[in-house]
Design a protein around this motif. Structure first.
Motif, PDB file in Angstrom:
ATOM      1  N   TYR A 160       0.794  -1.224   0.000  1.00 54.18           N
ATOM      2  CA  TYR A 160       0.000   0.000   0.000  1.00 54.18           C
ATOM      3  C   TYR A 160       0.834   1.286   0.000  1.00 54.18           C
ATOM      4  CZ  TYR A 160      -3.898  -3.064   1.253  1.00 54.18           C
ATOM      5  OH  TYR A 160      -4.854  -4.055   1.265  1.00 54.18           O
ATOM      6  N   ALA A 161       1.785   1.395   0.948  1.00 54.49           N
ATOM      7  CA  ALA A 161       2.430   2.685   1.203  1.00 54.49           C
ATOM      8  C   ALA A 161       3.252   3.189   0.022  1.00 54.49           C
ATOM      9  CB  ALA A 161       3.303   2.571   2.454  1.00 54.49           C
ATOM     10  N   ILE A 162       4.222   2.401  -0.418  1.00 55.15           N
ATOM     11  CA  ILE A 162       5.113   2.871  -1.491  1.00 55.15           C
ATOM     12  C   ILE A 162       4.354   3.109  -2.796  1.00 55.15           C
ATOM     13  CG2 ILE A 162       7.151   2.293  -2.869  1.00 55.15           C
ATOM     14  CD1 ILE A 162       8.297   0.876  -0.464  1.00 55.15           C
ATOM     15  N   PRO A 163       3.433   2.214  -3.225  1.00 57.31           N
ATOM     16  CA  PRO A 163       2.653   2.545  -4.431  1.00 57.31           C
ATOM     17  C   PRO A 163       1.879   3.850  -4.311  1.00 57.31           C
ATOM     18  CG  PRO A 163       2.433   0.218  -3.927  1.00 57.31           C
ATOM     19  CD  PRO A 163       3.147   0.836  -2.763  1.00 57.31           C
ATOM     20  N   LEU A 164       1.278   4.101  -3.135  1.00 61.03           N
ATOM     21  CA  LEU A 164       0.538   5.346  -2.935  1.00 61.03           C
ATOM     22  C   LEU A 164       1.470   6.552  -2.996  1.00 61.03           C
ATOM     23  CD1 LEU A 164      -2.017   6.924  -2.181  1.00 61.03           C
ATOM     24  CD2 LEU A 164      -1.461   6.468   0.231  1.00 61.03           C
ATOM     25  N   PHE A 165       2.597   6.485  -2.269  1.00 57.05           N
ATOM     26  CA  PHE A 165       3.544   7.596  -2.273  1.00 57.05           C
ATOM     27  C   PHE A 165       4.075   7.861  -3.681  1.00 57.05           C
ATOM     28  CE2 PHE A 165       4.708   6.309   2.332  1.00 57.05           C
ATOM     29  CZ  PHE A 165       3.597   6.987   2.802  1.00 57.05           C
ATOM     30  N   ALA A 166       4.420   6.799  -4.411  1.00 56.36           N
ATOM     31  CA  ALA A 166       4.999   6.968  -5.744  1.00 56.36           C
ATOM     32  C   ALA A 166       3.979   7.562  -6.721  1.00 56.36           C
ATOM     33  CB  ALA A 166       5.516   5.633  -6.263  1.00 56.36           C
ATOM     34  N   GLY A 167       2.750   7.067  -6.662  1.00 61.68           N
ATOM     35  CA  GLY A 167       1.725   7.611  -7.548  1.00 61.68           C
ATOM     36  C   GLY A 167       1.473   9.083  -7.291  1.00 61.68           C
ATOM     37  N   LEU A 168       1.375   9.463  -6.015  1.00 63.36           N
ATOM     38  CA  LEU A 168       1.172  10.870  -5.676  1.00 63.36           C
ATOM     39  C   LEU A 168       2.383  11.717  -6.070  1.00 63.36           C
ATOM     40  CD1 LEU A 168      -0.516  10.550  -2.154  1.00 63.36           C
ATOM     41  CD2 LEU A 168      -1.610  11.111  -4.335  1.00 63.36           C
ATOM     42  N   ALA A 169       3.589  11.150  -5.936  1.00 63.11           N
ATOM     43  CA  ALA A 169       4.802  11.892  -6.296  1.00 63.11           C
ATOM     44  C   ALA A 169       4.851  12.171  -7.791  1.00 63.11           C
ATOM     45  CB  ALA A 169       6.042  11.116  -5.858  1.00 63.11           C
ATOM     46  N   VAL A 170       4.498  11.178  -8.611  1.00 68.15           N
ATOM     47  CA  VAL A 170       4.469  11.379 -10.058  1.00 68.15           C
ATOM     48  C   VAL A 170       3.445  12.453 -10.433  1.00 68.15           C
ATOM     49  CG1 VAL A 170       3.839  10.299 -12.251  1.00 68.15           C
ATOM     50  CG2 VAL A 170       5.345   9.109 -10.672  1.00 68.15           C
ATOM     51  N   ILE A 171       2.267  12.375  -9.835  1.00 70.38           N
ATOM     52  CA  ILE A 171       1.237  13.383 -10.113  1.00 70.38           C
ATOM     53  C   ILE A 171       1.723  14.768  -9.675  1.00 70.38           C
ATOM     54  CG2 ILE A 171      -1.081  14.145  -9.507  1.00 70.38           C
ATOM     55  CD1 ILE A 171      -1.864  11.194  -9.259  1.00 70.38           C
ATOM     56  N   ALA A 172       2.397  14.846  -8.516  1.00 66.82           N
ATOM     57  CA  ALA A 172       2.887  16.131  -8.018  1.00 66.82           C
ATOM     58  C   ALA A 172       3.912  16.736  -8.976  1.00 66.82           C
ATOM     59  CB  ALA A 172       3.499  15.952  -6.630  1.00 66.82           C
ATOM     60  N   ILE A 173       4.813  15.911  -9.514  1.00 69.83           N
ATOM     61  CA  ILE A 173       5.816  16.433 -10.447  1.00 69.83           C
ATOM     62  C   ILE A 173       5.151  16.892 -11.741  1.00 69.83           C
ATOM     63  CG2 ILE A 173       7.833  15.828 -11.844  1.00 69.83           C
ATOM     64  CD1 ILE A 173       8.756  14.020  -9.622  1.00 69.83           C
ATOM     65  N   LEU A 174       4.182  16.125 -12.228  1.00 67.32           N
ATOM     66  CA  LEU A 174       3.484  16.516 -13.459  1.00 67.32           C
ATOM     67  C   LEU A 174       2.739  17.832 -13.272  1.00 67.32           C
ATOM     68  CD1 LEU A 174       2.065  13.059 -14.630  1.00 67.32           C
ATOM     69  CD2 LEU A 174       3.982  14.329 -15.611  1.00 67.32           C
ATOM     70  N   VAL A 175       2.064  17.996 -12.136  1.00 65.40           N
ATOM     71  CA  VAL A 175       1.358  19.239 -11.860  1.00 65.40           C
ATOM     72  C   VAL A 175       2.352  20.402 -11.746  1.00 65.40           C
ATOM     73  CG1 VAL A 175      -0.050  20.467 -10.165  1.00 65.40           C
ATOM     74  CG2 VAL A 175      -0.606  18.111 -10.784  1.00 65.40           C
ATOM     75  N   THR A 176       3.484  20.141 -11.100  1.00 65.41           N
ATOM     76  CA  THR A 176       4.508  21.177 -10.969  1.00 65.41           C
ATOM     77  C   THR A 176       5.039  21.606 -12.327  1.00 65.41           C
ATOM     78  OG1 THR A 176       5.160  20.304  -8.804  1.00 65.41           O
ATOM     79  CG2 THR A 176       6.732  21.723  -9.935  1.00 65.41           C
ATOM     80  N   MET A 177       5.233  20.646 -13.217  1.00 68.66           N
ATOM     81  CA  MET A 177       5.714  20.963 -14.564  1.00 68.66           C
ATOM     82  C   MET A 177       4.725  21.838 -15.321  1.00 68.66           C
ATOM     83  SD  MET A 177       7.278  17.222 -15.535  1.00 68.66           S
ATOM     84  CE  MET A 177       7.576  17.634 -17.253  1.00 68.66           C
ATOM     85  N   LEU A 178       3.444  21.681 -15.049  1.00 67.72           N
ATOM     86  CA  LEU A 178       2.424  22.480 -15.725  1.00 67.72           C
ATOM     87  C   LEU A 178       2.299  23.880 -15.130  1.00 67.72           C
ATOM     88  CD1 LEU A 178      -0.417  19.822 -16.130  1.00 67.72           C
ATOM     89  CD2 LEU A 178       1.103  20.687 -17.919  1.00 67.72           C
ATOM     90  N   LEU A 179       2.503  23.992 -13.819  1.00 68.96           N
ATOM     91  CA  LEU A 179       2.243  25.259 -13.143  1.00 68.96           C
ATOM     92  C   LEU A 179       3.475  26.143 -12.995  1.00 68.96           C
ATOM     93  CD1 LEU A 179      -0.181  24.085 -10.299  1.00 68.96           C
ATOM     94  CD2 LEU A 179      -0.746  25.015 -12.552  1.00 68.96           C
ATOM     95  N   VAL A 180       4.645  25.524 -12.873  1.00 69.28           N
ATOM     96  CA  VAL A 180       5.876  26.283 -12.641  1.00 69.28           C
ATOM     97  C   VAL A 180       6.669  26.363 -13.937  1.00 69.28           C
ATOM     98  CG1 VAL A 180       7.982  26.465 -11.270  1.00 69.28           C
ATOM     99  CG2 VAL A 180       5.907  25.505 -10.254  1.00 69.28           C
ATOM    100  N   ARG A 181       7.087  27.566 -14.299  1.00 70.17           N
ATOM    101  CA  ARG A 181       7.784  27.771 -15.562  1.00 70.17           C
ATOM    102  C   ARG A 181       9.285  27.518 -15.402  1.00 70.17           C
ATOM    103  NH1 ARG A 181       4.827  30.238 -19.473  1.00 70.17           N
ATOM    104  NH2 ARG A 181       2.801  31.058 -18.858  1.00 70.17           N
ATOM    105  N   TYR A 182       9.667  26.257 -15.500  1.00 68.56           N
ATOM    106  CA  TYR A 182      11.065  25.865 -15.508  1.00 68.56           C
ATOM    107  C   TYR A 182      11.338  25.092 -16.780  1.00 68.56           C
ATOM    108  CZ  TYR A 182      12.006  27.142 -10.650  1.00 68.56           C
ATOM    109  OH  TYR A 182      12.194  27.826  -9.475  1.00 68.56           O
ATOM    110  N   GLU A 183      12.633  24.948 -17.100  1.00 68.49           N
ATOM    111  CA  GLU A 183      13.010  24.138 -18.244  1.00 68.49           C
ATOM    112  C   GLU A 183      12.691  22.670 -17.967  1.00 68.49           C
ATOM    113  OE1 GLU A 183      14.069  25.056 -21.152  1.00 68.49           O
ATOM    114  OE2 GLU A 183      14.162  27.198 -20.688  1.00 68.49           O
ATOM    115  N   LEU A 184      12.252  21.976 -19.010  1.00 71.76           N
ATOM    116  CA  LEU A 184      11.890  20.563 -18.848  1.00 71.76           C
ATOM    117  C   LEU A 184      13.079  19.733 -18.389  1.00 71.76           C
ATOM    118  CD1 LEU A 184       9.767  18.359 -19.124  1.00 71.76           C
ATOM    119  CD2 LEU A 184      10.362  18.166 -21.549  1.00 71.76           C
ATOM    120  N   GLY A 185      14.274  20.130 -18.807  1.00 73.27           N
ATOM    121  CA  GLY A 185      15.469  19.392 -18.401  1.00 73.27           C
ATOM    122  C   GLY A 185      15.707  19.383 -16.913  1.00 73.27           C
ATOM    123  N   ASP A 186      15.167  20.394 -16.200  1.00 79.16           N
ATOM    124  CA  ASP A 186      15.324  20.438 -14.745  1.00 79.16           C
ATOM    125  C   ASP A 186      14.455  19.407 -14.033  1.00 79.16           C
ATOM    126  OD1 ASP A 186      17.059  22.569 -15.039  1.00 79.16           O
ATOM    127  OD2 ASP A 186      15.491  24.069 -14.856  1.00 79.16           O
TER     128      ASP A 186
END
Length: 226
Positions: free
Chosen positions: A138-164
């Protein structure tokens, strides 16, 4: 003007190493255009914070957390809280707080560090309580899924280079796939949380590699000096 033979770029200012690959810069003849070459193109802008204040806040929150744990142990003596669990909780609190502050310049890196810390804490807690396998199921799959979603949302909202972001997104996706691989060699049930997380992380990993392969190769070469 300084020149990086590895990245094949010119760098203004008084830098000794390349801001991209950290290789030692070479001297090149000065520009004839009259351009001011002493001004740094990549100025260091420190993110200031009061270390002493943060330390005091962390110490105060740690004392409150210890008080809550002590109250829980006195109110429910059968829940099995020991000093090892308290130490693990405090270590996790300080580790997460330190990661948030130290990696605040790159949100994707901060998310990856927090995922690694939470996964390690879950595994350690599961082991100390007799290993029921809930950390992998339960724990690691939940944390990993939320982490991936968090990074994707950050990429959409924060204007940084994709390489970062891209290498941290790939690393986070791999962590999300790992529990399903471990469950394939064990009898732990259920499998669906890990399968759901692995599906999301695997899809993100595959699409990222397929669409941004050249950028990934470039970032790997720059970061590992290949």
């Amino acid at each position: 003007m300084a020149y990086c033979p590895h990245c094949k770029i010119e760098v203004k200012g008084q830098r000794i190493s390349c801001p991209l690959c950290q290789e030692v810069l070479e001297d090149r003849p000065l520009s004839q255009s009259g351009e001011d070459l002493t001004q740094d193109s990549f100025p260091l802008i420190p993110l200031r914070y009061n270390q002493h204040l943060i330390f005091k806040v962390f110490m105060g929150l740690s004392a409150i957390l210890l008080g809550i744990l002590l109250a829980m142990r006195l109110a429910w003596p059968d829940i099995g809280l020991s000093w090892i669990h308290a130490a693990l909780i405090l270590a996790g609190f300080w580790s997460l707080g330190t990661a948030l502050i130290r990696k605040r310049r790159n949100l994707a890196k901060s998310v990856l560090y927090q995922l690694a810390i939470l996964a390690s804490l879950a595994l350690a807690w599961d082991y100390l309580t007799g290993w029921q396998g809930w950390s992998i199921v339960y724990a690691i799959p939940l944390f990993a899924g939320l982490a991936v979603i968090a990074i994707l949302v950050t990429m959409l909202l924060v204007r940084y280079e994709l390489g970062d972001y891209i290498l941290y997104l790939l690393a986070t996706s791999l962590i999300g796939i790992l529990p399903l691989l471990l469950l394939a060699w064990s009898d732990l049930q259920p499998v669906w949380p890990a399968a759901l997380s692995a599906s999301l992380c695997g899809l993100v990993f595959a699409l990222t590699v397929a669409l941004k392969y050249r950028l990934i190769v470039f970032e790997l070469k720059v970061r590992f000096h290949i």
